[in-house]
Design an enzyme around this catalytic site. Sequence first.
Site, PDB file in Angstrom:
ATOM      1  N   ILE A   1       0.881  -1.164   0.000  1.00 39.56           N
ATOM      2  CA  ILE A   1       0.000   0.000   0.000  1.00 39.56           C
ATOM      3  C   ILE A   1       0.916   1.211   0.000  1.00 39.56           C
ATOM      4  CG2 ILE A   1      -1.805   1.236   1.265  1.00 39.56           C
ATOM      5  CD1 ILE A   1      -2.600  -1.553   2.425  1.00 39.56           C
TER       6      ILE A   1
ATOM      7  N   HIS B   1       0.217   5.189   1.459  1.00 35.31           N
ATOM      8  CA  HIS B   1       0.175   5.604   2.868  1.00 35.31           C
ATOM      9  C   HIS B   1       1.381   5.002   3.591  1.00 35.31           C
ATOM     10  CE1 HIS B   1      -2.659   6.901   6.305  1.00 35.31           C
ATOM     11  NE2 HIS B   1      -1.472   6.643   6.842  1.00 35.31           N
ATOM     12  N   LEU B   2       2.222   5.896   4.049  1.00 40.41           N
ATOM     13  CA  LEU B   2       3.454   5.525   4.741  1.00 40.41           C
ATOM     14  C   LEU B   2       3.194   4.542   5.886  1.00 40.41           C
ATOM     15  CD1 LEU B   2       6.491   6.493   4.951  1.00 40.41           C
ATOM     16  CD2 LEU B   2       5.684   8.061   6.709  1.00 40.41           C
ATOM     17  N   HIS B   3       4.025   3.527   6.001  1.00 34.24           N
ATOM     18  CA  HIS B   3       3.942   2.640   7.163  1.00 34.24           C
ATOM     19  C   HIS B   3       5.298   1.996   7.414  1.00 34.24           C
ATOM     20  CE1 HIS B   3       2.701   0.432   3.549  1.00 34.24           C
ATOM     21  NE2 HIS B   3       3.211  -0.665   4.089  1.00 34.24           N
ATOM     22  N   GLN B   4       5.659   1.989   8.674  1.00 36.62           N
ATOM     23  CA  GLN B   4       6.934   1.395   9.078  1.00 36.62           C
ATOM     24  C   GLN B   4       6.690  -0.032   9.598  1.00 36.62           C
ATOM     25  OE1 GLN B   4      10.619   2.506   9.792  1.00 36.62           O
ATOM     26  NE2 GLN B   4      10.339   3.001  11.932  1.00 36.62           N
TER      27      GLN B   4
END
Length: 180
Positions: free
Chosen positions: A135, A138-141
């Site tokens: 995805i 949308h930024l996600h760590q």
Amino acid sequence: MPDNPVLQDGVGDSDGLDRLWTPHRMPYLRGENKPLDESSGACPFCRIPSMSDAEGLVVHRGRLAYVVLNLYPYAPGHLLVCPYRHISDYTETADAEAVEIADLTRSAMRVIRAVSGAQGFNIGMNQGSIAGAGISAHLHQHVVPRWSGDANFMPVIGQTKVLPQLLTETRALLARAWPS
Ligand SMILES: [Zn+2]
């Protein structure tokens, strides 16, 4: 292979999470929940905060970012730290967002370690589809706990099966352990 449960042998020392991994019967549908476009309206990471913790698998809600269990974990306890804002690139974070993402990542490591005895972690962000972001809008760590011998999981990722109940239990376990 598809109907065999994932074996626990070789996962490492017994821990609080590995039992949650046991009998996987639900097909891993790669691409399920993948947004139709890049807009925030189609974005699961924008939708999750409006859900209940249990429904959205939310482990912790911060001021500018939140922590959620990955619906398609590479390992038990695989968490994602996401800003609430629908931004795609790490360089778009405000200073306070970057600080909170870092802070929640540290807390995630501490909590997973306390609950499961994880021996190591892979932490990072895939930036752009080309880099493997499922995805990308949308930024996600990713915070992925590792145990000695857990490479045995890798061959089964394509066939991974996860029971929703197991994710629910894992979420509750981590949420209870999160420092208030
Ligand atoms: Zn979003």
